[in-house]
Design an enzyme around this catalytic site. Structure first.
Site, PDB file in Angstrom:
ATOM      1  N   TRP A 292       0.693  -1.247  -0.246  1.00  0.00           N
ATOM      2  CA  TRP A 292       0.070   0.080  -0.033  1.00  0.00           C
ATOM      3  C   TRP A 292       0.919   1.272  -0.004  1.00  0.00           C
ATOM      4  O   TRP A 292       0.422   2.395  -0.756  1.00  0.00           O
ATOM      5  CB  TRP A 292      -1.026  -0.005   1.286  1.00  0.00           C
ATOM      6  CG  TRP A 292      -2.180  -0.954   1.124  1.00  0.00           C
ATOM      7  CD1 TRP A 292      -2.347  -1.862   0.152  1.00  0.00           C
ATOM      8  CD2 TRP A 292      -3.451  -0.740   1.462  1.00  0.00           C
ATOM      9  NE1 TRP A 292      -3.620  -2.360   0.305  1.00  0.00           N
ATOM     10  CE2 TRP A 292      -4.337  -1.588   0.959  1.00  0.00           C
ATOM     11  CE3 TRP A 292      -4.047   0.282   2.398  1.00  0.00           C
ATOM     12  CZ2 TRP A 292      -5.600  -1.798   1.586  1.00  0.00           C
ATOM     13  CZ3 TRP A 292      -5.367   0.103   2.734  1.00  0.00           C
ATOM     14  CH2 TRP A 292      -6.248  -0.836   2.335  1.00  0.00           C
TER      15      TRP A 292
ATOM     16  N   LYS B 190      -9.484  -1.657   6.720  1.00  0.00           N
ATOM     17  CA  LYS B 190      -9.950  -2.978   6.561  1.00  0.00           C
ATOM     18  C   LYS B 190     -10.731  -3.379   7.448  1.00  0.00           C
ATOM     19  O   LYS B 190     -10.745  -2.950   8.613  1.00  0.00           O
ATOM     20  CB  LYS B 190      -8.829  -4.020   6.673  1.00  0.00           C
ATOM     21  CG  LYS B 190      -9.188  -5.311   5.938  1.00  0.00           C
ATOM     22  CD  LYS B 190      -8.387  -6.458   6.617  1.00  0.00           C
ATOM     23  CE  LYS B 190      -6.879  -6.365   6.314  1.00  0.00           C
ATOM     24  NZ  LYS B 190      -6.504  -7.092   5.022  1.00  0.00           N
TER      25      LYS B 190
ATOM     26  N   ASP C 291       4.459   0.013  11.180  1.00  0.00           N
ATOM     27  CA  ASP C 291       4.143  -1.424  11.241  1.00  0.00           C
ATOM     28  C   ASP C 291       4.665  -1.811  12.453  1.00  0.00           C
ATOM     29  O   ASP C 291       5.957  -1.235  12.760  1.00  0.00           O
ATOM     30  CB  ASP C 291       4.392  -2.258  10.078  1.00  0.00           C
ATOM     31  CG  ASP C 291       3.870  -3.331  10.051  1.00  0.00           C
ATOM     32  OD1 ASP C 291       2.462  -3.689   9.370  1.00  0.00           O
ATOM     33  OD2 ASP C 291       4.064  -4.189  10.703  1.00  0.00           O
TER      34      ASP C 291
ATOM     35  N   ASP D  43       3.532   0.523  17.488  1.00  0.00           N
ATOM     36  CA  ASP D  43       2.380  -0.053  17.421  1.00  0.00           C
ATOM     37  C   ASP D  43       1.231   1.051  17.381  1.00  0.00           C
ATOM     38  O   ASP D  43       1.262   2.205  18.091  1.00  0.00           O
ATOM     39  CB  ASP D  43       2.374  -0.765  18.762  1.00  0.00           C
ATOM     40  CG  ASP D  43       1.044  -1.366  19.164  1.00  0.00           C
ATOM     41  OD1 ASP D  43       0.235  -1.399  18.674  1.00  0.00           O
ATOM     42  OD2 ASP D  43       1.355  -2.252  20.390  1.00  0.00           O
TER      43      ASP D  43
HETATM   44  N1  SAM Z   1      -1.241  -3.291   3.775  1.00  0.00           N
HETATM   45  C1  SAM Z   1       0.158  -4.072   3.683  1.00  0.00           C
HETATM   46  C2  SAM Z   1       0.673  -4.233   2.251  1.00  0.00           C
HETATM   47  O1  SAM Z   1       0.001  -3.798   1.326  1.00  0.00           O
HETATM   48  O2  SAM Z   1       1.867  -4.621   2.083  1.00  0.00           O
HETATM   49  C3  SAM Z   1      -0.272  -5.567   4.217  1.00  0.00           C
HETATM   50  C4  SAM Z   1      -0.718  -5.399   5.845  1.00  0.00           C
HETATM   51  S1  SAM Z   1      -0.863  -6.921   6.322  1.00  0.00           S
HETATM   52  C5  SAM Z   1      -2.172  -7.532   5.925  1.00  0.00           C
HETATM   53  C6  SAM Z   1      -1.201  -6.384   8.085  1.00  0.00           C
HETATM   54  C7  SAM Z   1      -0.177  -5.744   9.147  1.00  0.00           C
HETATM   55  O3  SAM Z   1      -0.653  -5.133   9.923  1.00  0.00           O
HETATM   56  C8  SAM Z   1       1.090  -6.888   9.360  1.00  0.00           C
HETATM   57  O4  SAM Z   1       2.207  -6.546   8.878  1.00  0.00           O
HETATM   58  C9  SAM Z   1       1.237  -6.675  10.896  1.00  0.00           C
HETATM   59  O5  SAM Z   1       2.512  -6.524  11.380  1.00  0.00           O
HETATM   60  C10 SAM Z   1       0.419  -5.298  11.130  1.00  0.00           C
HETATM   61  N2  SAM Z   1       0.031  -5.003  12.550  1.00  0.00           N
HETATM   62  C11 SAM Z   1      -0.849  -5.904  13.283  1.00  0.00           C
HETATM   63  N3  SAM Z   1      -1.063  -5.358  14.464  1.00  0.00           N
HETATM   64  C12 SAM Z   1      -0.371  -4.054  14.440  1.00  0.00           C
HETATM   65  C13 SAM Z   1      -0.396  -2.868  15.347  1.00  0.00           C
HETATM   66  N4  SAM Z   1      -0.773  -3.130  16.505  1.00  0.00           N
HETATM   67  N5  SAM Z   1       0.401  -1.945  15.114  1.00  0.00           N
HETATM   68  C14 SAM Z   1       1.247  -1.919  13.900  1.00  0.00           C
HETATM   69  N6  SAM Z   1       0.848  -2.773  12.850  1.00  0.00           N
HETATM   70  C15 SAM Z   1       0.299  -4.003  13.185  1.00  0.00           C
END
Ligand code: SAM
Length: 308
Positions: free
Chosen positions: A55, A159, A78, A94
């Protein structure tokens, strides 16, 4: 599963490799933009939960062409580290933490963002109720961060899992945005409960002070989620983005190969850096899983070998 059969399995997976996107999810944001014109006039954008970064790639490629690239600022957040991208500042943090919001604001030098996107997803457990609950937590955390950094009139895309408690989320989003639409891009599999809320025209209630509170975590918040009625029950429009001429993400397509040329496997554009499964692969490759020693001793051995 062999490599070529994997390529055949998903048209967007293969297209992503051909076009150099780090993940097939890039198409979801591209398709949402086609429908909602999200990138128009955007100079400052935030990508929450950005790794591996497809993204952010879309934002970088699209925004830096439309506007003069020095003026465009993109921040990607992330928990995991991400390989660098042109014009994108990364914060490894986070999204449930106020410090992350503050770091984004610092990067924008006090100016507000025009667009916040969030493709956040927890590690799916397979227990639908748990997965939906954690996904809802992430969405609310993203909304809280957004309330700190988004300019009035700005847009937010996130999402969402369309589970049974989704109307509570819709009603919370409607407090902050005049227009909320639930959209399903063609690149998002029909078989998945995933969809995206496109929230337009940020207009928080008068006097609202941004904070990181979360009613879903507050046990004194006594609402039976499924019984929101009357004006409290919010039904937002549902929109399937893309017409029938686009690829269908649930169909299998034959490989469109040039009969003159040999099939060429395309590796992923950006392999994961330090993924959590790295240690498990190391143990398996070195046949350490089969050892009879105690699991903790194995782990210690392996960590010292990997020098982590
Ligand atoms: N949009 C990304 C792409 O196109 O490459 C894919 C995202 S992936 C589906 C979901 C991401 O959410 C993961 O990399 C995970 O580390 C991150 N994530 C989950 N909980 C999180 C948090 N509390 N803070 C930051 N990132 C988080």
């Amino acid at each position: 599963m062999g490599r070529s059969s994997k390529d055949k399995r998903d048209i967007y997976y293969r297209l992503a490799k051909e076009e150099g996107w780090r993940a097939r999810s890039a198409f979801k944001l591209l398709h949402l933009d086609e429908e909602f014109n999200l990138f128009k006039g955007v100079r400052r954008a935030v990508d929450l939960c950005a790794a591996p970064g497809s993204w952010s790639q879309v934002l970088s490629r699209k925004l830096r062409v439309k506007e003069s690239s020095e003026e465009v600022k993109i921040v990607a957040v992330d928990l995991q580290a991400m390989a660098p991208l042109p014009g994108v500042t990364q914060i490894q943090g986070d999204i449930t933490k106020i410090s992350t919001a503050q770091e984004i604001i610092r990067h924008f030098e006090g100016q507000a963002a025009d667009l916040v996107v969030c493709d956040g997803a927890p590690d799916v457990t397979g227990l639908h109720d748990v997965d939906e609950y954690i996904q809802a937590q992430l969405l609310l955390a993203a909304l809280n961060i957004t309330s700190h950094v988004l300019k009035p009139g700005g847009n937010f895309v996130a999402k969402i899992f369309r589970g049974k408690d989704v109307t509570l989320l819709y009603s919370q989003l409607k407090i902050f945005f005049s227009m909320v639409t639930c959209a399903k891009p063609r690149s998002s599999r029909n078989s998945s409960i995933e969809a995206f809320v496109v929230c337009q025209n940020y207009s928080p209630p008068e006097g609202y002070v941004p904070n990181m509170s979360n009613p879903l975590l507050d046990h004194s918040y006594d609402v039976d989620f499924n019984q929101l009625e009357g004006p409290n029950r919010v039904i937002v429009p549902f929109l399937a983005c893309g017409d029938l001429s686009a690829f269908d993400s649930d169909r299998t397509y034959p490989l469109q190969l040039d009969s003159e040329k040999e099939y060429e496997y395309l590796p992923p554009t950006q392999p994961p850096i330090r993924p959590p499964y790295q240690q498990a692969c190391h143990l398996r490759k070195n046949n350490l899983l089969a050892k009879e020693d105690s699991p903790s001793a194995l782990l210690d051995d392996s960590l010292s070998t990997m020098n982590l």
